[in-house]
Design a protein around this motif. Structure first.
Motif, PDB file in Angstrom:
ATOM      1  N   PHE A 106     -51.090   0.180 -48.068  1.00 53.31           N
ATOM      2  CA  PHE A 106     -49.890  -0.310 -48.736  1.00 53.31           C
ATOM      3  C   PHE A 106     -49.063  -1.029 -48.023  1.00 53.31           C
ATOM      4  N   PRO A 107     -48.584  -2.162 -48.516  1.00 53.71           N
ATOM      5  CA  PRO A 107     -47.812  -3.246 -47.729  1.00 53.71           C
ATOM      6  C   PRO A 107     -46.672  -2.612 -47.022  1.00 53.71           C
ATOM      7  N   LYS A 108     -46.502  -2.690 -45.777  1.00 53.15           N
ATOM      8  CA  LYS A 108     -45.371  -1.869 -45.199  1.00 53.15           C
ATOM      9  C   LYS A 108     -43.985  -2.563 -45.688  1.00 53.15           C
ATOM     10  N   ASN A 109     -43.796  -4.026 -45.705  1.00 50.75           N
ATOM     11  CA  ASN A 109     -42.782  -4.713 -46.083  1.00 50.75           C
ATOM     12  C   ASN A 109     -42.067  -4.026 -47.355  1.00 50.75           C
ATOM     13  N   ARG A 110     -43.050  -3.655 -48.421  1.00 55.67           N
ATOM     14  CA  ARG A 110     -42.354  -3.131 -49.526  1.00 55.67           C
ATOM     15  C   ARG A 110     -42.088  -1.905 -49.389  1.00 55.67           C
ATOM     16  N   LEU A 111     -42.984  -1.000 -48.571  1.00 57.16           N
ATOM     17  CA  LEU A 111     -42.636   0.575 -48.332  1.00 57.16           C
ATOM     18  C   LEU A 111     -41.326   0.635 -47.604  1.00 57.16           C
ATOM     19  N   PHE A 112     -41.068  -0.340 -46.739  1.00 54.74           N
ATOM     20  CA  PHE A 112     -39.994   0.286 -45.795  1.00 54.74           C
ATOM     21  C   PHE A 112     -38.278  -0.601 -46.637  1.00 54.74           C
ATOM     22  N   ARG A 113     -38.726  -1.701 -47.425  1.00 50.70           N
ATOM     23  CA  ARG A 113     -37.678  -1.778 -48.312  1.00 50.70           C
ATOM     24  C   ARG A 113     -37.542  -0.790 -49.434  1.00 50.70           C
ATOM     25  N   ALA A 114     -38.214  -0.213 -50.202  1.00 44.98           N
ATOM     26  CA  ALA A 114     -38.022   1.003 -51.037  1.00 44.98           C
ATOM     27  C   ALA A 114     -37.416   2.124 -50.308  1.00 44.98           C
ATOM     28  N   LEU A 115     -37.949   2.466 -49.173  1.00 51.77           N
ATOM     29  CA  LEU A 115     -37.251   3.616 -48.458  1.00 51.77           C
ATOM     30  C   LEU A 115     -35.765   3.274 -47.825  1.00 51.77           C
ATOM     31  N   LYS A 116     -35.578   1.846 -47.460  1.00 53.25           N
ATOM     32  CA  LYS A 116     -34.005   1.597 -47.248  1.00 53.25           C
ATOM     33  C   LYS A 116     -33.200   1.520 -48.537  1.00 53.25           C
ATOM     34  N   ALA A 117     -33.724   1.314 -49.827  1.00 52.53           N
ATOM     35  CA  ALA A 117     -33.090   1.215 -50.948  1.00 52.53           C
ATOM     36  C   ALA A 117     -32.710   2.823 -51.269  1.00 52.53           C
ATOM     37  N   PHE A 118     -33.714   3.747 -51.204  1.00 57.41           N
ATOM     38  CA  PHE A 118     -33.813   4.887 -51.443  1.00 57.41           C
ATOM     39  C   PHE A 118     -32.324   5.721 -50.324  1.00 57.41           C
ATOM     40  N   GLN A 119     -32.544   5.276 -49.220  1.00 62.11           N
ATOM     41  CA  GLN A 119     -31.522   5.800 -48.079  1.00 62.11           C
ATOM     42  C   GLN A 119     -30.136   5.385 -48.387  1.00 62.11           C
ATOM     43  N   GLN A 120     -30.033   4.269 -48.850  1.00 62.12           N
ATOM     44  CA  GLN A 120     -28.407   3.848 -49.326  1.00 62.12           C
ATOM     45  C   GLN A 120     -28.135   4.774 -50.419  1.00 62.12           C
ATOM     46  N   GLN A 121     -28.919   5.237 -51.444  1.00 60.22           N
ATOM     47  CA  GLN A 121     -28.509   6.110 -52.578  1.00 60.22           C
ATOM     48  C   GLN A 121     -28.420   7.493 -51.869  1.00 60.22           C
ATOM     49  N   PHE A 122     -29.377   8.079 -51.239  1.00 58.09           N
ATOM     50  CA  PHE A 122     -29.183   9.423 -50.610  1.00 58.09           C
ATOM     51  C   PHE A 122     -29.284   9.471 -49.284  1.00 58.09           C
ATOM     52  N   PRO A 123     -28.484   9.099 -48.466  1.00 54.52           N
ATOM     53  CA  PRO A 123     -28.293   8.889 -46.935  1.00 54.52           C
ATOM     54  C   PRO A 123     -28.699  10.247 -46.379  1.00 54.52           C
ATOM     55  N   ASP A 124     -28.326  11.581 -47.040  1.00 59.26           N
ATOM     56  CA  ASP A 124     -28.484  12.555 -46.344  1.00 59.26           C
ATOM     57  C   ASP A 124     -29.792  13.236 -46.769  1.00 59.26           C
ATOM     58  N   THR A 125     -30.584  12.526 -47.177  1.00 60.00           N
ATOM     59  CA  THR A 125     -32.060  13.114 -47.467  1.00 60.00           C
ATOM     60  C   THR A 125     -33.155  12.606 -46.532  1.00 60.00           C
ATOM     61  N   ARG A 126     -33.883  13.559 -46.068  1.00 58.79           N
ATOM     62  CA  ARG A 126     -34.839  12.928 -44.971  1.00 58.79           C
ATOM     63  C   ARG A 126     -36.066  12.540 -45.701  1.00 58.79           C
ATOM     64  N   VAL A 127     -36.793  11.707 -45.374  1.00 56.20           N
ATOM     65  CA  VAL A 127     -37.895  11.556 -45.791  1.00 56.20           C
ATOM     66  C   VAL A 127     -39.125  11.534 -44.847  1.00 56.20           C
ATOM     67  N   HIS A 128     -40.083  12.556 -45.092  1.00 59.28           N
ATOM     68  CA  HIS A 128     -41.233  12.765 -44.246  1.00 59.28           C
ATOM     69  C   HIS A 128     -42.495  11.932 -44.562  1.00 59.28           C
ATOM     70  N   LEU A 129     -42.708  10.928 -43.746  1.00 60.59           N
ATOM     71  CA  LEU A 129     -43.834   9.977 -44.149  1.00 60.59           C
ATOM     72  C   LEU A 129     -45.220  10.091 -43.551  1.00 60.59           C
TER      73      LEU A 129
END
Length: 298
Positions: A106-129
């Motif tokens: 899965f393209p890493k640039n798409r993955l990390f942009r998606a995670l960044k957008a999620f982080q901005q909405q939920f900064p206190d939720t950790r994502v275990h990848l």
């Protein structure tokens, strides 16, 4: 354990006065009277036995002692506000942690942009990848028990996958590789003279190249490792186009002109865990961020 002599409220008032420059402006920002601001600061300085502020004209400035103490207090104020924000999120059902399983192609640039957008909405939720090998079996995926999957297969404990994208694989080699000196289009016999660098696929059985007398192929567990091997000239290989595009643009790698098809595709899907308690706004937000990066949502 002794209780603190000062309060967090007093330090917030001090910080606000310095940020705003005066008692009056701080009172307006804090929605308090100017007298209550003055009272809070007087109490703070009295309890510490230190002078923290000086008035220069109409502007409140820190003393040397006040500056040293506020530097230490500011991170504590921020941490406490974050704590309250997190508590509010827990009250509203926001998850503290999510698990995400992602196929390595899965393209890493798409993955990390998606995670960044999620982080901005939920900064206190950790994502275990967890990154997995291409084509892991359903049984192997079931063992991972994630909230969200991006794979070629949907595990049995997940809702049927939604198509995300086709990953285009193209044949590439280092730009000065011997394959690029041969007449084009390249044939299967041309390719057989050099090692094939591939990303492990659990669907395909391993073959013993030495027994047939052909050049031994090399297999890696990550796209990044396979790309580095190709970039130093170990062999040629099929890699995701989005991953190698920058290396193609700067001339580090070159596409091979083959007599057979020159693009292979792998379809990836997103699947949610089907346990009812996992359906919440947090998981939904992460899924939407990924769908947006794949061009499936505006």
């Amino acid at each position: 354990m002794a209780l603190p002599r000062t309060t967090l409220e007093q330090w917030v008032v001090l910080q606000t006065v310095i940020e705003q420059g005066s008692y009056a402006q701080a009172a307006q920002v804090l929605n308090r009277s100017q007298s209550s601001v003055s009272y809070a600061l007087s109490g703070l300085q009295e309890r510490l036995g230190l002078s923290l502020l000086e008035i220069h004209g109409r502007k409140a400035v820190l003393t040397e002692q006040g500056r040293a103490l506020l530097v230490q207090a500011s991170p504590l104020i921020t941490a406490f506000l974050q704590l309250e924000h997190r508590a509010a999120g827990l009250k509203d059902g926001v998850r503290t942690e999510l698990s995400l399983v992602v196929d390595s192609v899965f393209p890493k640039n798409r993955l990390f942009r998606a995670l960044k957008a999620f982080q901005q909405q939920f900064p206190d939720t950790r994502v275990h990848l967890t990154e997995i090998l291409r084509g892991e079996s359903i049984a192997q995926l079931n063992e991972r028990s994630a909230d969200l999957y991006i794979t070629t297969l949907a595990p049995e404990n997940a809702i049927h996958g939604r198509f995300l994208l086709d990953v285009d694989f193209v044949p590439v080699a280092k730009s000065d590789h011997a394959l690029l000196q041969l007449p084009v289009p390249l044939t299967a016999q041309d390719l057989a003279r050099f090692p094939l660098i591939s990303v492990a696929d659990r669907h395909l059985p391993r073959t013993d190249n030495h027994s047939s007398g052909t050049i031994a192929n090399w297999t890696f567990t990550t796209v990044g490792a396979a790309m580095e091997a190709i970039a130093v000239g170990v062999g040629y290989g099929w890699l995701p186009l989005e991953t190698v595009q920058s290396a193609l643009d700067n001339g580090q790698l070159s596409r091979l002109a083959l007599s057979a098809r020159t693009v292979r595709q792998t379809a990836l899907y997103m699947a949610l865990d089907n346990e009812s308690e996992r359906f919440d706004q947090t998981v939904s937000a992460l899924a939407k961020s990924i769908l947006t990066e794949c061009g499936l949502l505006p």
